[in-house]
Design a protein around this motif. Sequence first.
Motif, PDB file in Angstrom:
ATOM      1  N   SER A 150      42.874  25.464  38.551  1.00  0.00           N
ATOM      2  CA  SER A 150      42.216  24.838  37.404  1.00  0.00           C
ATOM      3  C   SER A 150      43.189  24.058  36.532  1.00  0.00           C
ATOM      4  N   VAL A 206      37.312  30.203  36.473  1.00  0.00           N
ATOM      5  CA  VAL A 206      36.929  29.298  37.548  1.00  0.00           C
ATOM      6  C   VAL A 206      37.939  29.339  38.696  1.00  0.00           C
ATOM      7  N   ASP A 212      34.331  23.252  40.961  1.00  0.00           N
ATOM      8  CA  ASP A 212      33.184  23.335  40.064  1.00  0.00           C
ATOM      9  C   ASP A 212      31.890  23.600  40.831  1.00  0.00           C
ATOM     10  N   SER A 242      31.772  27.289  41.685  1.00  0.00           N
ATOM     11  CA  SER A 242      31.541  28.086  40.488  1.00  0.00           C
ATOM     12  C   SER A 242      30.080  28.003  40.065  1.00  0.00           C
ATOM     13  N   ASN A 270      38.551  23.984  32.857  1.00  0.00           N
ATOM     14  CA  ASN A 270      38.803  23.555  34.230  1.00  0.00           C
ATOM     15  C   ASN A 270      39.273  22.118  34.155  1.00  0.00           C
ATOM     16  N   ARG A 315      39.351  19.063  35.293  1.00  0.00           N
ATOM     17  CA  ARG A 315      38.676  18.223  36.272  1.00  0.00           C
ATOM     18  C   ARG A 315      38.135  16.979  35.586  1.00  0.00           C
ATOM     19  N   SER A 343      36.969  15.505  32.054  1.00  0.00           N
ATOM     20  CA  SER A 343      35.821  16.196  31.462  1.00  0.00           C
ATOM     21  C   SER A 343      36.245  16.916  30.186  1.00  0.00           C
ATOM     22  N   HIS A 394      35.799  19.870  29.780  1.00  0.00           N
ATOM     23  CA  HIS A 394      36.339  21.138  30.280  1.00  0.00           C
ATOM     24  C   HIS A 394      37.854  21.060  30.463  1.00  0.00           C
ATOM     25  N   ASP A 431      30.039  26.098  30.380  1.00  0.00           N
ATOM     26  CA  ASP A 431      28.825  26.027  31.193  1.00  0.00           C
ATOM     27  C   ASP A 431      28.241  27.435  31.266  1.00  0.00           C
ATOM     28  N   HIS A 447      25.554  22.881  29.845  1.00  0.00           N
ATOM     29  CA  HIS A 447      26.784  22.403  29.212  1.00  0.00           C
ATOM     30  C   HIS A 447      26.719  22.408  27.680  1.00  0.00           C
TER      31      HIS A 447
END
Length: 604
Positions: free
Chosen positions: A433, A494, A501, A504, A514, A516, A525, A527, A534, A600
Amino acid sequence: MRHHGRRGERCGRRRGAGALVGALVGSLVLGGCSPDSEAESARTSEAPASEAGRAASAAPAGPTATLAFAGDVHLEGALRGLSERPRSTLGPMSRVLRGADLAMVNLESALTRPGTGAPAAKELEDPSLRYWFRSPPSALDLLDRSGVDVVSVANNHGADYGAAGLRDTLAIAADSPVGVVGVGADPTAAFTPHRVEVEGLGVGVLAADSSPLESADPTWSVREGAGPGLATARTPDAPRLLAAVRDSAATDDVTVVYLHWGEEGAACPTPLQQDLAASLAEAGADVVVGSHSHQLQGGGLLDDAYVGYGLGNFLWYHGRQAETGVLEVEVSADAVEGVTWRPALIPELGGQPQPVTGAARGEAVADWRRLRGCTGLEPGPGAAAEPGGQPDPPQQPAPTQQPDPPATEALPAYRSEVRRIGPAVRRSMLGSSHRPTCPVPLPDLRQLRMSYVGFDGAARTGAMVVHEDVAEEVTQIFRTLYRERFPIRRMRLVDAYGGDDDRSMAANNTSGYNCRTVAGTDRFSDHAFGRALDINPVQNPYVLGGEVLPPAGRAFADVDRSPGARAVPGVIARGDVVFRAFASRGWEWGGDYSEPDWQHWSAP
């Protein structure tokens, strides 16, 4: 299974003397076996619930035996001294172990008397991660009382007390009814299988350590002329182990290999695990299982061999990776005939694993099946309805179906903890991650542990990583959700899904950080900044054009989420407790996007 075997007196269950006795006295002694009335009672009073059902083909022509495997046993913390109690066992799952014809675990420590040997140097290990553990001789008595027939000490703690400790291990093993494998006075002894006759089948059991080497001392990788050491297999060709497997396959009806392998915290096997499993299967291994990652990993068929990549912790001093169980593999001289997963949970504060029962049992078995998704293995025998055959049903009932009402008894007090990212979590995050190019450095992130209510109404503890700026606020939000009993399917880092993702979401995992990008772009993102969560992705899917992510969320894509709509367990709706807890703090809901991302929430 593809070879003739030794035939001896048919007996229900019992142990042959282990290879370690041969290492000490210069010969391998094969003992007989006698019926175990308690085991017979356990086996006949409960019909096994196969993870895939029994094969639809005709019954095997010859005898079959049930082999049972569990993960790491660690007598630390509150479990220290357990083995000294005269009637102590591994807990209620001992009944499953006793009911098998042969049962095996890994002992995650040196087996040696107190005061024997000095702590090993471990000069190749990070200084902050050097640990030394030992278990006394009574540990084997504990395992014997619990129905364990064979134990591996080939792991990253087996030689914690050097050559003196290993010599003590060999002496202790010589006096025990439990076979001890993966160690020997020399390479020949270390790679000699424990052999036993069960249900008329000759079974050979080998073990080896394939975890990262912590010292160059020969005790950690047995060598000719260097004294006692552990059996190891750190390359896919692993010549000593493969030769031992070929010899066993030519002699025994069934060849079993138990490995200490994989990456700590990972739910998917590493390339080395997969390559080594393929080599072992080609050499003639019939069952290959292992542990080390402190995490369940998937299992299935690799050609004719059954591979179980990760059995997780079993008897453990904490419950941070609570999911565990016993893997039962039914074998004949010709094939793997059936596979059963008996799920269990380690208590939050550690201790003896407790069986999962009722509706939660089916969910736990389904969760275990899904772990196969990243293994490249085929489903077990009779698995027509598993992933790889027909699609699994959705994880949760469709909105028109009502699940059983959850438990309504009083919940324990809400608990939460905010901590810096420690060494073990850091290792699992790096390359999963988190990467050096991510927009937030690891020191700015925090790991949370929080209470939540599961879909069965019971209190559980989950883990999540978020930015330090929102850490306390997130714990307060989840305090509200806990108080109002909003159900959450699971809450894990994660990294348990390799930072993937999609995986997960498919596991219905509630998660945070995460590193990503936004799907279809090169833009980070929310995240990746640790400022987004999430929640229950299956009940709250991301609807992207005509696609629903995860696919199991399709049944929930059109649920009424307007104010006052009928509540569906786990679904987020406008104005409900989840909406109020986040919106009152200024968080933005993905349900307001033009392509709704119902799961989200992002911080302002």
